[in-house]
Motif scaffolding. Structure first.
Motif, mmCIF file in Angstrom:
data_model
loop_
_atom_site.group_PDB
_atom_site.id
_atom_site.type_symbol
_atom_site.label_atom_id
_atom_site.label_comp_id
_atom_site.label_asym_id
_atom_site.label_seq_id
_atom_site.Cartn_x
_atom_site.Cartn_y
_atom_site.Cartn_z
ATOM 1 N N TRP A 1 31.667 35.597 45.954
ATOM 2 C CA TRP A 1 30.893 35.334 47.163
ATOM 3 C C TRP A 1 29.608 34.598 46.777
ATOM 4 C CZ3 TRP A 1 31.628 37.161 52.351
ATOM 5 C CH2 TRP A 1 32.820 37.853 52.534
ATOM 6 N N LEU A 2 29.185 33.667 47.630
ATOM 7 C CA LEU A 2 27.925 32.945 47.454
ATOM 8 C C LEU A 2 27.021 33.298 48.617
ATOM 9 C CD1 LEU A 2 26.064 30.858 46.093
ATOM 10 C CD2 LEU A 2 27.255 29.093 47.430
ATOM 11 N N ALA A 3 25.872 33.924 48.307
ATOM 12 C CA ALA A 3 24.900 34.301 49.336
ATOM 13 C C ALA A 3 23.971 33.128 49.617
ATOM 14 C CB ALA A 3 24.098 35.516 48.874
ATOM 15 N N GLU A 4 23.304 33.180 50.759
ATOM 16 C CA GLU A 4 22.428 32.069 51.149
ATOM 17 C C GLU A 4 21.213 31.926 50.238
ATOM 18 O OE1 GLU A 4 21.133 32.462 55.184
ATOM 19 O OE2 GLU A 4 20.453 34.509 54.902
ATOM 20 N N ASP A 5 20.909 32.945 49.443
ATOM 21 C CA ASP A 5 19.833 32.809 48.465
ATOM 22 C C ASP A 5 20.340 32.238 47.141
ATOM 23 O OD1 ASP A 5 21.206 34.916 47.311
ATOM 24 O OD2 ASP A 5 19.510 36.295 47.303
ATOM 25 N N MET A 6 21.598 31.733 47.160
ATOM 26 C CA MET A 6 22.259 31.077 46.025
ATOM 27 C C MET A 6 22.632 32.051 44.910
ATOM 28 S SD MET A 6 22.564 28.258 47.405
ATOM 29 C CE MET A 6 23.356 27.302 46.162
ATOM 30 N N THR A 7 22.764 33.326 45.224
ATOM 31 C CA THR A 7 23.239 34.323 44.275
ATOM 32 C C THR A 7 24.752 34.446 44.408
ATOM 33 O OG1 THR A 7 21.175 35.566 44.489
ATOM 34 C CG2 THR A 7 23.053 36.738 43.559
ATOM 35 N N PHE A 8 25.450 34.427 43.287
ATOM 36 C CA PHE A 8 26.892 34.642 43.273
ATOM 37 C C PHE A 8 27.160 36.121 43.039
ATOM 38 C CE2 PHE A 8 26.663 30.145 42.229
ATOM 39 C CZ PHE A 8 27.710 29.614 42.980
ATOM 40 N N TYR A 9 28.081 36.675 43.817
ATOM 41 C CA TYR A 9 28.447 38.081 43.694
ATOM 42 C C TYR A 9 29.937 38.204 43.392
ATOM 43 C CZ TYR A 9 24.016 39.345 45.895
ATOM 44 O OH TYR A 9 22.684 39.503 46.183
ATOM 45 N N VAL A 10 30.273 39.151 42.527
ATOM 46 C CA VAL A 10 31.663 39.543 42.314
ATOM 47 C C VAL A 10 31.889 40.774 43.187
ATOM 48 C CG1 VAL A 10 33.378 40.344 40.664
ATOM 49 C CG2 VAL A 10 31.675 38.642 39.969
ATOM 50 N N VAL A 11 32.892 40.685 44.062
ATOM 51 C CA VAL A 11 33.172 41.745 45.031
ATOM 52 C C VAL A 11 34.614 42.210 44.848
ATOM 53 C CG1 VAL A 11 33.381 42.245 47.511
ATOM 54 C CG2 VAL A 11 31.491 40.827 46.676
ATOM 55 N N SER A 12 34.803 43.518 44.909
ATOM 56 C CA SER A 12 36.137 44.096 44.867
ATOM 57 C C SER A 12 36.608 44.322 46.303
ATOM 58 C CB SER A 12 36.103 45.425 44.113
ATOM 59 O OG SER A 12 37.367 46.049 44.168
ATOM 60 N N CYS A 13 37.859 43.963 46.591
ATOM 61 C CA CYS A 13 38.404 44.146 47.933
ATOM 62 C C CYS A 13 39.739 44.884 47.844
ATOM 63 C CB CYS A 13 38.609 42.797 48.618
ATOM 64 S SG CYS A 13 39.319 42.930 50.283
ATOM 65 N N MET A 14 39.854 45.950 48.607
ATOM 66 C CA MET A 14 41.105 46.688 48.719
ATOM 67 C C MET A 14 41.613 46.494 50.144
ATOM 68 S SD MET A 14 43.492 48.548 47.512
ATOM 69 C CE MET A 14 42.961 49.300 46.009
ATOM 70 N N SER A 15 42.787 45.884 50.278
ATOM 71 C CA SER A 15 43.366 45.600 51.594
ATOM 72 C C SER A 15 44.624 46.429 51.798
ATOM 73 C CB SER A 15 43.748 44.118 51.713
ATOM 74 O OG SER A 15 42.648 43.288 51.474
ATOM 75 N N THR A 16 44.778 46.935 53.004
ATOM 76 C CA THR A 16 46.006 47.615 53.406
ATOM 77 C C THR A 16 46.544 46.872 54.619
ATOM 78 O OG1 THR A 16 45.124 49.726 52.658
ATOM 79 C CG2 THR A 16 47.034 49.798 54.104
ATOM 80 N N ILE A 17 47.794 46.447 54.531
ATOM 81 C CA ILE A 17 48.417 45.686 55.608
ATOM 82 C C ILE A 17 49.605 46.479 56.131
ATOM 83 C CG2 ILE A 17 49.525 43.508 56.256
ATOM 84 C CD1 ILE A 17 48.169 42.310 53.695
ATOM 85 N N THR A 18 49.614 46.740 57.429
ATOM 86 C CA THR A 18 50.738 47.409 58.076
ATOM 87 C C THR A 18 51.607 46.331 58.718
ATOM 88 O OG1 THR A 18 49.310 49.301 58.535
ATOM 89 C CG2 THR A 18 51.395 49.198 59.727
ATOM 90 N N MET A 19 52.905 46.389 58.430
ATOM 91 C CA MET A 19 53.830 45.347 58.880
ATOM 92 C C MET A 19 54.794 45.891 59.932
ATOM 93 S SD MET A 19 52.924 42.844 56.804
ATOM 94 C CE MET A 19 54.253 41.676 56.896
ATOM 95 N N ASP A 20 55.216 45.019 60.824
ATOM 96 C CA ASP A 20 56.310 45.283 61.754
ATOM 97 C C ASP A 20 57.276 44.124 61.588
ATOM 98 O OD1 ASP A 20 57.986 46.190 63.738
ATOM 99 O OD2 ASP A 20 56.728 45.452 65.375
ATOM 100 N N LYS A 21 58.357 44.382 60.891
ATOM 101 C CA LYS A 21 59.303 43.339 60.484
ATOM 102 C C LYS A 21 58.557 42.367 59.584
ATOM 103 C CE LYS A 21 62.130 44.087 64.488
ATOM 104 N NZ LYS A 21 62.297 43.763 65.850
ATOM 105 N N GLU A 22 58.429 41.130 59.957
ATOM 106 C CA GLU A 22 57.752 40.117 59.130
ATOM 107 C C GLU A 22 56.304 39.880 59.557
ATOM 108 O OE1 GLU A 22 59.138 38.141 56.560
ATOM 109 O OE2 GLU A 22 60.845 39.503 56.600
ATOM 110 N N GLU A 23 55.844 40.592 60.576
ATOM 111 C CA GLU A 23 54.525 40.333 61.161
ATOM 112 C C GLU A 23 53.512 41.418 60.769
ATOM 113 O OE1 GLU A 23 52.499 39.880 65.581
ATOM 114 O OE2 GLU A 23 54.665 40.092 65.399
ATOM 115 N N ALA A 24 52.335 40.975 60.350
ATOM 116 C CA ALA A 24 51.245 41.913 60.063
ATOM 117 C C ALA A 24 50.664 42.389 61.388
ATOM 118 C CB ALA A 24 50.176 41.232 59.236
ATOM 119 N N ILE A 25 50.626 43.716 61.573
ATOM 120 C CA ILE A 25 50.104 44.247 62.839
ATOM 121 C C ILE A 25 48.754 44.937 62.654
ATOM 122 C CG2 ILE A 25 52.345 44.462 63.970
ATOM 123 C CD1 ILE A 25 52.266 47.468 63.270
ATOM 124 N N CYS A 26 48.390 45.243 61.415
ATOM 125 C CA CYS A 26 47.091 45.861 61.176
ATOM 126 C C CYS A 26 46.627 45.530 59.763
ATOM 127 C CB CYS A 26 47.196 47.378 61.358
ATOM 128 S SG CYS A 26 45.600 48.206 61.216
#
Length: 117
Positions: free
Chosen positions: A45-70
Motif C-alpha cells: 500500500w502507498l499512503a498519501e504521505d508517500m509511506t509504503f506499507y506491507v499489509v496482510s490480508c485474509m479473505s474468505t469468499i462464500t460461493m454459490d456455484k461459480e458466483e461469489a456471494i459474500c
C-alpha cells in the motif's frame, strides 16, 4: 461484499492514518472448496504521505456455484517499507501492476504538457 439483500457494508478500525491505495497483492496461501475459499495475501500500500506499507490480508469468499456471494476481508499492517529486506515482490511485478493501474500505453500516446520554470 454480499449479495444478501442490500448487502453488508462494514468497516472496522482505521488501518492507516491517512488515505492510501493498494498497489500490489501477492497470494501466499489459498484453500477451500466449491463453497468456501480462504486466501491469505500480502499487499503493498502507498499512503498519501508517500509511506509504503506491507499489509496482510485474509479473505474468505462464500460461493454459490461459480458466483461469489459474500466476501469478507481482514487487513492488518505488517510493517512499513524501510529497507530492501521489507520488499516481498520483484520489481517487474510492481511495474506490470502500475502499468495496469495507470495505463501507461494510453499516456504515452497522449500529448504531454510540459511546464518549465
Amino acid at each position: 461484499m454480499s449479495s444478501a439483500g442490500e448487502g453488508i457494508d462494514y468497516q472496522g478500525t482505521v488501518l492507516l492514518n491517512s488515505r492510501a491505495v493498494r498497489l500490489l497483492s501477492y497470494v501466499e496461501d489459498m484453500s477451500g472448496d466449491e463453497k468456501v475459499r480462504t486466501i491469505q495475501s500480502k499487499e503493498l500500500w502507498l499512503a498519501e504521505d508517500m509511506t509504503f506499507y506491507v499489509v496482510s490480508c485474509m479473505s474468505t469468499i462464500t460461493m454459490d456455484k461459480e458466483e461469489a456471494i459474500c466476501l469478507n476481508e481482514h487487513r492488518s499492517v505488517v510493517t512499513t517499507v524501510e529497507c530492501e529486506d521489507d520488499i516481498f515482490f520483484d520489481m517487474g511485478s510492481l511495474i506490470c501492476e502500475l502499468d495496469d493501474i495507470c495505463l501507461f500505453e494510453l499516456l504515452a500516446d497522449a500529448d504531454a504538457t510540459i511546464y518549465e520554470l
